[in-house]
Design a protein around this motif. Structure first.
Motif, PDB file in Angstrom:
ATOM      1  N   LEU A   1       0.997  -1.216  -0.030  1.00 22.25           N
ATOM      2  CA  LEU A   1       0.236  -0.198   0.473  1.00 22.25           C
ATOM      3  C   LEU A   1       0.731   1.416  -0.017  1.00 22.25           C
ATOM      4  O   LEU A   1       0.353   1.991   0.464  1.00 22.25           O
ATOM      5  N   SER A   2       2.212   1.264  -0.063  1.00 21.47           N
ATOM      6  CA  SER A   2       2.662   2.289  -0.723  1.00 21.47           C
ATOM      7  C   SER A   2       2.234   3.325  -1.283  1.00 21.47           C
ATOM      8  O   SER A   2       2.091   3.419  -2.433  1.00 21.47           O
ATOM      9  N   SER A   3       1.851   4.879  -0.177  1.00 21.10           N
ATOM     10  CA  SER A   3       1.598   5.857  -1.495  1.00 21.10           C
ATOM     11  C   SER A   3       2.697   6.625  -1.958  1.00 21.10           C
ATOM     12  O   SER A   3       4.092   6.423  -2.112  1.00 21.10           O
ATOM     13  N   SER A   4       2.591   7.161  -2.846  1.00 24.13           N
ATOM     14  CA  SER A   4       3.446   7.295  -4.122  1.00 24.13           C
ATOM     15  C   SER A   4       3.664   9.408  -3.468  1.00 24.13           C
ATOM     16  O   SER A   4       3.611  10.332  -3.884  1.00 24.13           O
ATOM     17  N   PHE A   5       2.959   9.245  -1.866  1.00 20.37           N
ATOM     18  CA  PHE A   5       3.349  10.868  -1.586  1.00 20.37           C
ATOM     19  C   PHE A   5       3.425  11.039  -0.238  1.00 20.37           C
ATOM     20  O   PHE A   5       3.220   9.882   0.293  1.00 20.37           O
ATOM     21  N   TYR A   6       4.073  11.663   0.469  1.00 17.97           N
ATOM     22  CA  TYR A   6       4.671  12.190   1.886  1.00 17.97           C
ATOM     23  C   TYR A   6       3.477  12.078   3.366  1.00 17.97           C
ATOM     24  O   TYR A   6       2.772  12.378   2.371  1.00 17.97           O
ATOM     25  N   PRO A   7       3.792  11.362   3.820  1.00 17.31           N
ATOM     26  CA  PRO A   7       2.603  11.148   5.046  1.00 17.31           C
ATOM     27  C   PRO A   7       2.163  12.470   5.056  1.00 17.31           C
ATOM     28  O   PRO A   7       1.219  12.602   5.563  1.00 17.31           O
ATOM     29  N   ASP A   8       2.418  13.672   5.222  1.00 17.26           N
ATOM     30  CA  ASP A   8       2.003  15.468   5.399  1.00 17.26           C
ATOM     31  C   ASP A   8       1.869  15.708   4.319  1.00 17.26           C
ATOM     32  O   ASP A   8       0.904  17.264   4.191  1.00 17.26           O
ATOM     33  N   SER A   9       1.525  14.922   3.016  1.00 15.22           N
ATOM     34  CA  SER A   9       0.478  15.724   2.171  1.00 15.22           C
ATOM     35  C   SER A   9      -0.644  14.911   1.770  1.00 15.22           C
ATOM     36  O   SER A   9      -1.564  14.253   2.739  1.00 15.22           O
ATOM     37  N   SER A  10      -1.447  16.306   1.603  1.00 20.27           N
ATOM     38  CA  SER A  10      -3.102  16.271   1.519  1.00 20.27           C
ATOM     39  C   SER A  10      -3.594  15.183   0.709  1.00 20.27           C
ATOM     40  O   SER A  10      -4.637  14.572   0.366  1.00 20.27           O
ATOM     41  N   SER A  11      -2.658  15.037  -0.327  1.00 19.06           N
ATOM     42  CA  SER A  11      -2.875  13.422  -0.795  1.00 19.06           C
ATOM     43  C   SER A  11      -2.126  12.284  -0.789  1.00 19.06           C
ATOM     44  O   SER A  11      -2.538  11.099  -1.642  1.00 19.06           O
ATOM     45  N   SER A  12      -1.802  11.975   0.646  1.00 19.54           N
ATOM     46  CA  SER A  12      -1.270  10.309   1.114  1.00 19.54           C
ATOM     47  C   SER A  12      -2.422  10.037   1.923  1.00 19.54           C
ATOM     48  O   SER A  12      -3.807   9.994   1.575  1.00 19.54           O
ATOM     49  N   LEU A  13      -1.749   8.597   2.013  1.00 20.15           N
ATOM     50  CA  LEU A  13      -2.403   7.273   2.604  1.00 20.15           C
ATOM     51  C   LEU A  13      -2.565   7.161   3.662  1.00 20.15           C
ATOM     52  O   LEU A  13      -1.817   8.153   4.438  1.00 20.15           O
ATOM     53  N   SER A  14      -3.380   6.877   4.334  1.00 21.39           N
ATOM     54  CA  SER A  14      -3.747   7.560   6.162  1.00 21.39           C
ATOM     55  C   SER A  14      -4.488   6.100   7.140  1.00 21.39           C
ATOM     56  O   SER A  14      -4.847   4.923   5.586  1.00 21.39           O
ATOM     57  N   ILE A  15      -4.060   6.056   8.115  1.00 19.67           N
ATOM     58  CA  ILE A  15      -5.158   4.830   8.513  1.00 19.67           C
ATOM     59  C   ILE A  15      -5.961   5.388   9.939  1.00 19.67           C
ATOM     60  O   ILE A  15      -5.053   6.406  10.871  1.00 19.67           O
ATOM     61  N   ASP A  16      -6.657   4.600  10.400  1.00 15.50           N
ATOM     62  CA  ASP A  16      -7.133   5.104  11.924  1.00 15.50           C
ATOM     63  C   ASP A  16      -6.390   4.379  12.618  1.00 15.50           C
ATOM     64  O   ASP A  16      -5.685   3.151  12.876  1.00 15.50           O
ATOM     65  N   GLU A  17      -6.693   4.540  13.981  1.00 17.33           N
ATOM     66  CA  GLU A  17      -5.837   4.410  14.669  1.00 17.33           C
ATOM     67  C   GLU A  17      -5.602   2.295  15.400  1.00 17.33           C
ATOM     68  O   GLU A  17      -5.495   1.787  15.482  1.00 17.33           O
ATOM     69  N   SER A  18      -7.053   1.805  14.469  1.00 15.55           N
ATOM     70  CA  SER A  18      -7.496   0.541  14.694  1.00 15.55           C
ATOM     71  C   SER A  18      -6.915  -0.020  13.700  1.00 15.55           C
ATOM     72  O   SER A  18      -6.328  -1.176  13.654  1.00 15.55           O
ATOM     73  N   PHE A  19      -6.150   0.516  13.117  1.00 12.87           N
ATOM     74  CA  PHE A  19      -6.019  -0.130  11.685  1.00 12.87           C
ATOM     75  C   PHE A  19      -5.175  -1.566  12.233  1.00 12.87           C
ATOM     76  O   PHE A  19      -4.681  -2.355  11.843  1.00 12.87           O
ATOM     77  N   LEU A  20      -3.050  -0.834  12.536  1.00 11.08           N
ATOM     78  CA  LEU A  20      -2.962  -1.758  12.768  1.00 11.08           C
ATOM     79  C   LEU A  20      -3.276  -3.079  13.424  1.00 11.08           C
ATOM     80  O   LEU A  20      -2.438  -4.139  13.354  1.00 11.08           O
ATOM     81  N   HIS A  21      -3.571  -2.727  14.634  1.00  6.98           N
ATOM     82  CA  HIS A  21      -3.864  -3.424  15.480  1.00  6.98           C
ATOM     83  C   HIS A  21      -5.330  -4.977  14.819  1.00  6.98           C
ATOM     84  O   HIS A  21      -4.457  -6.135  15.173  1.00  6.98           O
ATOM     85  N   LEU A  22      -5.978  -4.724  14.179  1.00  5.06           N
ATOM     86  CA  LEU A  22      -6.794  -5.967  12.993  1.00  5.06           C
ATOM     87  C   LEU A  22      -6.322  -6.038  12.310  1.00  5.06           C
ATOM     88  O   LEU A  22      -6.080  -7.335  11.844  1.00  5.06           O
ATOM     89  N   LEU A  23      -4.869  -5.708  11.697  1.00  7.43           N
ATOM     90  CA  LEU A  23      -3.816  -5.663  10.935  1.00  7.43           C
ATOM     91  C   LEU A  23      -3.104  -7.345  11.483  1.00  7.43           C
ATOM     92  O   LEU A  23      -3.134  -8.181  10.762  1.00  7.43           O
ATOM     93  N   ALA A  24      -2.338  -6.848  12.103  1.00  3.80           N
ATOM     94  CA  ALA A  24      -1.941  -7.988  13.124  1.00  3.80           C
ATOM     95  C   ALA A  24      -2.617  -9.000  13.712  1.00  3.80           C
ATOM     96  O   ALA A  24      -2.410 -10.480  13.533  1.00  3.80           O
ATOM     97  N   GLN A  25      -3.943  -8.683  14.481  1.00  2.64           N
ATOM     98  CA  GLN A  25      -4.556  -9.811  14.474  1.00  2.64           C
ATOM     99  C   GLN A  25      -5.418 -11.001  13.062  1.00  2.64           C
ATOM    100  O   GLN A  25      -5.839 -12.028  13.333  1.00  2.64           O
ATOM    101  N   ASN A  26      -5.740 -10.706  12.167  1.00  2.00           N
ATOM    102  CA  ASN A  26      -6.518 -10.747  10.809  1.00  2.00           C
ATOM    103  C   ASN A  26      -5.582 -11.310  10.120  1.00  2.00           C
ATOM    104  O   ASN A  26      -6.126 -12.295   9.370  1.00  2.00           O
ATOM    105  N   LEU A  27      -4.548 -10.636   9.356  1.00  2.00           N
ATOM    106  CA  LEU A  27      -3.716 -11.349   8.619  1.00  2.00           C
ATOM    107  C   LEU A  27      -2.403 -12.126   8.910  1.00  2.00           C
ATOM    108  O   LEU A  27      -1.352 -12.025   9.122  1.00  2.00           O
ATOM    109  N   ARG A  28      -3.112 -13.348   9.351  1.00  3.09           N
ATOM    110  CA  ARG A  28      -1.669 -14.178  10.332  1.00  3.09           C
ATOM    111  C   ARG A  28      -1.366 -14.594   9.107  1.00  3.09           C
ATOM    112  O   ARG A  28       0.503 -15.442   9.784  1.00  3.09           O
TER     113      ARG A  28
END
Length: 982
Positions: free
Chosen positions: A163-190
């Motif tokens: 999911l690598s973004s072509s923009f830097y994190p502080d760009s208005s066009s960048s991708l972002s996630i909410d606080e729960s995303f990484l926890h769910l990722l670690a739980q679901n995508l084993r």
């Protein structure tokens, strides 16, 4: 028997023929999936870059009358004919990826690769969760934006997610996630093996659940704004082969004690806040090929066990600053090493001779460190070496003479050394592949017996970067028909005793940077300089140039973006190149006259403008508001003869960070439009004739750190009607001295001066207030007790309050004791009464305290004797009584620091003043002269303390350059005139 064989052969032939006929008439592709693919194709344009002539467009083969399983980028299941793979990577699709896309009808997809397309800022549709059979998903670098939907985490069969973004994190066009995303990722995508979320704005911690992803092989979380402490247990996942944590400056962590059961091949931790030692257990990473632990805060010695990593090809430990000790001899065991970086540390001792085992070495970077001794004389055995750097090192011997024996070299960096290898530079032509060479002496002023003839570089036809610092050069043999390398892009000849503008430069059509600063060039700047088609950066500062030859018109297609003409002898009208690309211009410290030209208003890309220390007159152009102020970040008009008002030109100056118009003849009021300068950090209007109240209306400037109003006609009170000081939360330097401010200061006056509250970490590296990238550090001229002091750099930790020379009265507020980071306090020449606040004892960083020329009574608080940082104290001409404190700081002051306090105990002053007697009239005059001299020591306060070092350096610089007698003659008389005028 033969008949039977012929029969079998005939039957096999017929079977093959039938199969071929059937396969030619049966379509494997399912019509619904074919139609979905064609619909997906029609939803996008193809925008192929003009420069890309090689790659084909896969969707060109998608036509309705053919089997979709034969289309480029399509994979079908052998038995069912279902589309299980779609690879449209770098197909140059352009358009929106909609939530109702026909893509989501391909329910049997296992592999989907859409990387390298342009989905025009689309959000990632939540409908991806319909593709429940997906095992690999690559949406990287496809111009997607917004929050990544958690629905993706329902794809539990995923083994690869990019999911690598072509923009830097502080760009208005960048991708972002909410606080729960990484926890769910670690739980679901084993089952996940590969995870790339680089350039996604995560802005949170990495959860400990990540260490339970036991199938993980590759993890890339670079440029993600990660924070908190990284769970070191992630580095111990047995299956992990590659991890990249690059450019997460707020990500803390330590390296764990590594175990034998690991698979790590690549470990990259760069531009982070990781700290601590490199553990001896690093040797357990037996399979490691590349190790990068750079631009972080790793400390301690390079472990001897590092030499056990026999497969290591890349070792980068650069720019941690605090790696110490010697490079262990075991490093020579790394015989596969191709890249070895240890730059930017505090390593010492000799280089081990075992480095000669690096027979595959291509890049060797050793600078800067504290190495001693010499390089091994047979360093020329590095037959494959391409790049070598030993800037700012203490190596001795003829380094360059050894390097010229390595014909594979393409880059050499040997700046800021004790250069004496003239033989080596004369043989530089032995390096036919050399592209970059940067050499220089540490001492610009050193007198050499020899000089280098610039024609030694003529044979280097591939040279594109030539930088020479502080080494005397001769350009006499470089004639107009000399065949100097035409590939040259960067030419720096700084501090090389050049006396004439080098003519050969006019034929360098590829030149992008020219730096001839700090030489002895006289005469005119040639007009052909401004017609070089690719020239962007021009620095001619610190020469004796006096004018411009020929037309001052700049080539219409000029690329000039940086022009520095400072510290020369230019006279007459100001010349500013009219290049549309100009971002920074400095003409400071010359003798330009006339008005600021109106042409400056047409340069709409300007970020930094420095016209200080000239003889410019007239008014500041109003037209600056229209174009220039929208981009300008740094404006310095200090020390000219500008008059009129400071105009209302700041309504759109959202980028302005520093404004200095001090030491002119401006009048009127502070512009109300300055309220719009939301980025402003430095405001200096000192030494003008501005008549106004204190600018409380600027309290919305949340980033303002420096406010200088001294020597004007400001009046009124220094507090609001309700008595509260508010706003300016980051203010660290305030100088309102020598105005007409009056009134009292309430006891809680300093309650909200929070920027001066916090205690500084003494282990933290010193930082300075930066100007625009091209301008370097902010500078500031402050007036203190009549002495004009230029601070070439302003420490972010430097704090000062100067309220002297006003009409303030009443007690000094007790809340002054809250400002624990205060270094300089000057309340002299007012009418303060009451006692010296005992809360001053809290100011443990205070270096200079001046309360003289007031009406303060009572005793000097004895607790002040414990302020060990206090260097300069002046409480003269008050109504103090009792004894002076017994601390060393008070005992070593001059007697004049206590005079004019008839109630002070003579016995306590004996060690300072000797036997005290009533002063005569002639002694009073002498005391006044002594007070002038004391200004010097007052400004050199704090020699043992970090910000005090800046004062010491600055004053040392002034004294060395101008001599003490001349300095006092100019500034001492200036103060006497000021006193008389007042």
């Amino acid at each position: 028997m033969s008949f039977l064989l012929r029969s079998i052969s005939f039957l096999f032939f017929v079977s093959c023929l039938l199969n071929r006929f059937v396969s030619s008439t049966q379509h494997l592709c399912h019509l619904d999936e074919r139609d979905a693919l064609l619909e997906f194709k029609t939803g996008f344009l193809i925008k192929k870059p003009l420069l890309d002539v090689d790659s084909g467009i896969k969707t060109e083969s998608w036509v309705i009358k053919s089997d979709c399983c034969s289309w480029d980028g399509i994979t079908c299941a052998a038995k069912s004919g279902r589309v299980i793979g779609l690879d449209l990577s770098f197909n140059y699709l352009y358009g929106k990826l909609e939530s109702n896309s026909s893509l989501f009808k391909l329910l049997h997809l296992r592999d989907l690769n859409l990387t390298g397309n342009n989905f025009n800022g689309s959000s990632i549709p939540a409908q991806f969760d319909k593709l429940m059979k997906l095992e690999t998903l690559d949406l990287s670098d496809s111009s997607l934006s917004g929050q990544i939907p958690v629905n993706l985490l329902q794809l539990t069969k995923l083994v690869s997610l990019h999911l690598s973004s072509s923009f830097y994190p502080d760009s208005s066009s960048s991708l972002s996630i909410d606080e729960s995303f990484l926890h769910l990722l670690a739980q679901n995508l084993r089952s996940l093996r590969e995870l790339d979320m680089s350039n996604v704005n995560i802005s949170s911690k990495i959860p400990h659940e990540f260490s339970k992803m036991r199938s993980l092989r590759s993890l890339d979380l670079s440029y993600c704004n990660l924070c908190g402490k990284f769970p070191s247990s992630v580095l111990l996942i047995p299956s992990l082969q590659s991890i990249r944590l690059i450019n997460n400056p707020n990500l803390r962590g330590n390296l764990p004690s590594f175990r034998e059961n690991n698979s790590l091949l690549h470990l990259t931790i760069k531009l982070t806040a990781f700290s601590g030692p490199i553990p001896d257990s690093i040797s357990s990473l037996k399979h490691l090929i590349s190790l990068t632990l750079s631009f972080s805060h790793f400390t301690g010695k390079i472990p001897f066990s590092l030499g056990n990593l026999s497969h290591l090809s890349i070792l980068n430990l650069g720019w941690n600053f605090n790696l110490v000790g010697e490079i262990p001899s075991s490093i020579g065991n790394l015989k596969q090493l191709t890249i070895f970086y240890v730059s930017g540390n505090t390593l010492s001792g000799n280089l081990p001779a075992s480095i000669l085992n690096f027979t595959q070495l291509r890049e060797l970077w050793l600078s800067p460190n504290q190495f001693t001794g010499s390089l091994p004389p047979i360093i020329s055995q590095f037959s494959k070496l391409e790049s070598f750097a030993a800037d700012a090192s203490s190596f001795n011997g003829a380094i360059l003479s050894s390097l010229v024996k390595i014909p594979s070299l393409t880059k050499i960096f040997l700046r800021y050394n004790q250069f004496n290898d003239f033989a080596g530079i004369s043989n530089i032509s032995l390096l036919p592949n050399l592209q970059t060479i940067s050499i220089g002496s540490r001492n610009y002023n050193k007198v050499y017996d020899s000089e280098v003839n610039l024609n030694v570089f003529l044979p280097l036809k591939k040279l594109d970067w030539l930088s020479i610092y502080g080494i005397p050069l001769s350009t006499a043999n470089i004639t107009l028909d000399s065949d100097f390398p035409s590939s040259l892009e960067y030419l720096v000849l700084s501090g090389c005793n050049i006396t004439k503008f080098p003519e050969f430069v006019r034929y360098e059509r590829n030149l992008q940077k020219l730096d001839l600063s700090n030489n002895k060039i006289k005469g005119q700047v040639p007009d052909w300089l401004w017609r070089l088609p690719k020239l962007e950066h021009v620095s001619l500062s610190k020469n004796s140039l006096s004018g411009f030859n020929g037309s001052l018109k700049v080539y219409l297609e000029s690329q000039n973006s940086f022009v520095d003409l400072s510290s020369n002898a230019f006279q007459g009208p100001l010349f500013i190149p009219s290049s549309k690309h100009l971002q920074y211009f400095s003409g400071s410290k010359n003798n330009f006259t006339g008005e600021i030209p109106q042409s400056i208003c047409g340069v709409n890309s300007l970020e930094g403008l420095d016209l200080s220390n000239n003889n410019l007159h007239g008014s500041i152009p109003w037209c600056l508001e229209t174009l220039v102020m929208t981009s300008l970040a740094y404006l310095n008009l200090r020390n000219n003869r500008l008059s009129g008002i400071l105009p209302e030109i700041f309504h759109h100056a959202k980028s302005l960070m520093s404004l200095d118009v001090s030491h002119n003849r401006l009048e009127g009021k502070i512009p109300a439009s300055l309220v719009g300068c939301s980025a402003l950090e430095v405001l200096n209007v000192g030494s003008n004739t501005i008549k106004d109240m204190f600018p409380f209306h600027l309290n919305s400037l949340q980033k303002l750190q420096v406010l200088v109003l001294h020597s004007n006609r400001f009046h009124g009170t220094l507090r609001n009607a309700d008595g509260v000081w508010f706003g300016f939360p980051h203010l660290k330097i305030i100088d309102v001295s020598h105005n007409d401010f009056s009134g009292t200061l309430p006891s809680d006056y300093f309650l909200n001066w929070t920027a001066m509250y916090s205690k500084r970490d003494n282990n933290m590296e010193l930082e300075y207030i930066w100007g625009p990238s091209e301008a370097g550090y902010y500078s500031l001229v402050l007036m203190n007790k009549g002495v004009s002091m230029e601070m070439e750099r302003i420490l972010t930790t430097y704090t000062a309050i100067d309220f002297s020379g006003n009409q303030l009265h009443g007690p000094i507020p007790d809340s002054i004791g809250l400002l624990k980071e205060l270094h300089i306090l000057n309340m002299s020449s007012n009418a303060f009464t009451g006692h010296i606040p005992s809360t001053l004892t809290n100011l443990t960083n205070l270096e200079s305290l001046d309360l003289s020329q007031n009406k303060i009574s009572g005793e000097i608080p004895p607790e002040l004797g414990t302020l060990s940082s206090l260097e300069v104290i002046n409480v003269s001409h008050n109504q103090l009584v009792g004894s002076i404190p017994q601390g060393t700081q008070f005992q070593r002051q001059k007697c004049s620091s206590y005079e004019g306090n008839l109630g002070l105990n003579a016995l306590s002053l004996k060690d300072v003043c000797g036997d005290i007697k009533a002063p005569t009239q002639s002694e009073l005059v002498e005391t006044k002269e002594e007070e002038e001299e004391e200004a010097l020591s007052w400004m050199a306060a704090g020699l043992g303390f970090a910000p005090g070092v800046v004062f010491g350096l600055v004053m040392g610089h002034i004294v060395v350059l101008y001599k003490h007698e001349w300095f006092m003659k100019v500034f001492g008389r200036r103060k006497q005139r000021t006193i008389r005028a007042r």
